[in-house]
Motif scaffolding. Structure first.
Motif, PDB file in Angstrom:
ATOM      1  N   TRP A   1      39.430 -41.746 -50.992  1.00  0.00           N
ATOM      2  CA  TRP A   1      38.184 -41.131 -52.101  1.00  0.00           C
ATOM      3  C   TRP A   1      39.256 -40.471 -52.780  1.00  0.00           C
ATOM      4  O   TRP A   1      40.671 -39.654 -52.275  1.00  0.00           O
ATOM      5  CB  TRP A   1      38.477 -40.344 -50.669  1.00  0.00           C
ATOM      6  CG  TRP A   1      36.791 -39.329 -51.624  1.00  0.00           C
ATOM      7  CD1 TRP A   1      37.538 -37.443 -52.691  1.00  0.00           C
ATOM      8  CD2 TRP A   1      35.802 -39.616 -52.454  1.00  0.00           C
ATOM      9  NE1 TRP A   1      36.967 -36.817 -52.958  1.00  0.00           N
ATOM     10  CE2 TRP A   1      35.821 -37.738 -53.199  1.00  0.00           C
ATOM     11  CE3 TRP A   1      34.526 -40.098 -52.415  1.00  0.00           C
ATOM     12  CZ2 TRP A   1      34.538 -37.109 -54.145  1.00  0.00           C
ATOM     13  CZ3 TRP A   1      34.137 -40.293 -53.726  1.00  0.00           C
ATOM     14  CH2 TRP A   1      33.734 -38.690 -53.932  1.00  0.00           C
ATOM     15  N   THR A   2      39.344 -39.859 -54.759  1.00  0.00           N
ATOM     16  CA  THR A   2      39.659 -39.513 -55.013  1.00  0.00           C
ATOM     17  C   THR A   2      39.550 -38.830 -55.974  1.00  0.00           C
ATOM     18  O   THR A   2      37.667 -38.538 -56.137  1.00  0.00           O
ATOM     19  CB  THR A   2      40.801 -40.609 -56.365  1.00  0.00           C
ATOM     20  OG1 THR A   2      40.231 -41.200 -56.838  1.00  0.00           O
ATOM     21  CG2 THR A   2      41.758 -41.938 -55.592  1.00  0.00           C
TER      22      THR A   2
ATOM     23  N   THR B   1      35.175 -28.863 -52.880  1.00  0.00           N
ATOM     24  CA  THR B   1      36.237 -29.484 -54.175  1.00  0.00           C
ATOM     25  C   THR B   1      35.374 -28.871 -55.134  1.00  0.00           C
ATOM     26  O   THR B   1      36.404 -28.101 -56.538  1.00  0.00           O
ATOM     27  CB  THR B   1      36.303 -30.464 -54.308  1.00  0.00           C
ATOM     28  OG1 THR B   1      35.703 -30.785 -54.570  1.00  0.00           O
ATOM     29  CG2 THR B   1      37.900 -30.591 -53.298  1.00  0.00           C
ATOM     30  N   ALA B   2      33.479 -29.192 -55.255  1.00  0.00           N
ATOM     31  CA  ALA B   2      33.467 -27.993 -56.618  1.00  0.00           C
ATOM     32  C   ALA B   2      33.647 -26.576 -57.133  1.00  0.00           C
ATOM     33  O   ALA B   2      33.842 -26.308 -55.772  1.00  0.00           O
ATOM     34  CB  ALA B   2      31.888 -28.624 -56.860  1.00  0.00           C
TER      35      ALA B   2
ATOM     36  N   ALA C   1      34.940 -38.543 -58.042  1.00  0.00           N
ATOM     37  CA  ALA C   1      34.170 -36.425 -57.959  1.00  0.00           C
ATOM     38  C   ALA C   1      33.970 -36.812 -58.818  1.00  0.00           C
ATOM     39  O   ALA C   1      32.552 -36.349 -59.067  1.00  0.00           O
ATOM     40  CB  ALA C   1      35.018 -35.685 -57.491  1.00  0.00           C
ATOM     41  N   ALA C   2      35.060 -37.031 -59.436  1.00  0.00           N
ATOM     42  CA  ALA C   2      34.737 -36.578 -61.137  1.00  0.00           C
ATOM     43  C   ALA C   2      33.095 -38.071 -62.354  1.00  0.00           C
ATOM     44  O   ALA C   2      32.100 -37.687 -62.970  1.00  0.00           O
ATOM     45  CB  ALA C   2      35.522 -36.701 -62.471  1.00  0.00           C
ATOM     46  N   LEU C   3      33.323 -39.580 -61.656  1.00  0.00           N
ATOM     47  CA  LEU C   3      32.797 -40.283 -61.884  1.00  0.00           C
ATOM     48  C   LEU C   3      30.983 -39.756 -60.754  1.00  0.00           C
ATOM     49  O   LEU C   3      30.288 -39.940 -61.920  1.00  0.00           O
ATOM     50  CB  LEU C   3      32.398 -41.387 -60.817  1.00  0.00           C
ATOM     51  CG  LEU C   3      31.864 -42.870 -61.389  1.00  0.00           C
ATOM     52  CD1 LEU C   3      31.576 -43.178 -63.075  1.00  0.00           C
ATOM     53  CD2 LEU C   3      32.086 -43.908 -60.705  1.00  0.00           C
TER      54      LEU C   3
END
Length: 295
Positions: free
Chosen positions: A160-161, A193-194, A165-167
């Motif tokens: 997981w990177t 993390t958001a 998350a951005a995608l």
């Protein structure tokens, strides 16, 4: 003459339920979309799709995977969404997207796999960042995606990177999207993390088991699609009225959920519901018969 009439009437009489052909066999045998105007019919897990179109097997920023399944079909809005999202993927540092199952050419129940994906508004997107977009048909059958959730289901792995998350944020921020299914550990990590000032889109990210190697995007019923059944509740009606990151999220990775103890008083078991692979045409919207028969 009378005997011939009786024989004809017998042939036209409806078959008993056990003799009816299964809907997934009928829809699975259709190798081309119907020649109708594009429209999703019924619900995501009990319906079909008229006038579907194919996502091209390879594009500048995507490849459709597992081509032998013949499930790279969807409503035009879904195909356009996937092409758009694959372009967005290049802006976060990926080469594009590997697209998994969408729908069969005429939608409907599948012979294996999904309960949903029936009306052409669902698509699975692999968690594996593409290294190249020139895979052969054989390569696409043999390559596998990667798990981003740990074996105990409680956390994400090193696969997981921030780009994942951005995608997912890019997908969830799209107005065409109703919800996105991910492993619970992914939702929990994204809630951590958001940015607090920018979390409204997270309400569309929903924890559902079985989504550790891909995420499942579900689009809203297109405007004017009167035969399409909108999901209830919609994403704007979450009980917590927010982003879905409250204390109830932890239940998805609790021992109570992951390792439930047998009930001491089981009582009478609930009657088993018919599954999608047991549906006959009588279980689907009546318009699905027209979808099957259309040229």
């Amino acid at each position: 003459m009378i005997r011939k009439l009786i024989l004809c009437l017998a042939l036209l009489a409806p078959l008993p339920a056990q003799a009816e052909k299964l809907a997934n066999k009928l829809f699975g045998a259709a190798d081309q979309p119907s020649g109708q105007d594009a429209t999703p019919i019924g619900s995501y897990a009990r319906g079909c799709g008229a006038g579907m179109v194919a996502l091209p097997e390879t594009g500048p920023t995507w490849q459709a995977m597992r081509l032998s399944r013949h499930r790279n079909f969807g409503q035009p809005v879904l195909v356009q969404f996937l092409e758009d999202l694959s372009k967005s993927a290049t802006q976060i540092g990926w080469r594009g997207l590997y697209i998994g199952d969408m729908s069969q050419p005429r939608g409907g129940p599948m012979t294996s796999g999904h309960a949903s994906h029936q009306i052409g508004l669902d698509a699975d997107i692999w968690m594996l960042p593409p290294k190249k977009l020139t895979l052969s048909r054989k390569d696409r059958e043999n390559i596998s995606s990667i798990p981003v959730r740990s074996a105990d289901q409680k956390s994400v792995t090193s696969n997981w990177t921030p780009r994942h998350a951005a995608l997912l944020k890019a997908a969830a921020s799209d107005a065409r999207v109703d919800r996105i299914f991910v492993a619970a550990a992914v939702k929990i990590e994204m809630c951590k993390t958001a940015r607090k000032s920018d979390k409204k889109w997270l309400q569309k990210i929903r924890p559902v088991p079985g989504h550790d190697t891909h995420f499942h995007v579900r689009l809203k019923c297109p405007k004017g699609a009167r035969l399409c059944e909108t999901q209830t509740p919609s994403v704007s009606d979450l009980s917590n009225g927010g982003d879905g990151c409250d204390e109830t999220l932890a239940w998805w990775v609790s021992d109570e959920y992951l390792n439930p103890k047998p009930s001491k008083n089981p009582g009478k078991p609930a009657p088993r519901k018919k599954g999608p692979r047991e549906y006959t045409m009588a279980d689907l919207p009546r318009q699905c018969a027209d979808v099957l028969s259309s040229r």
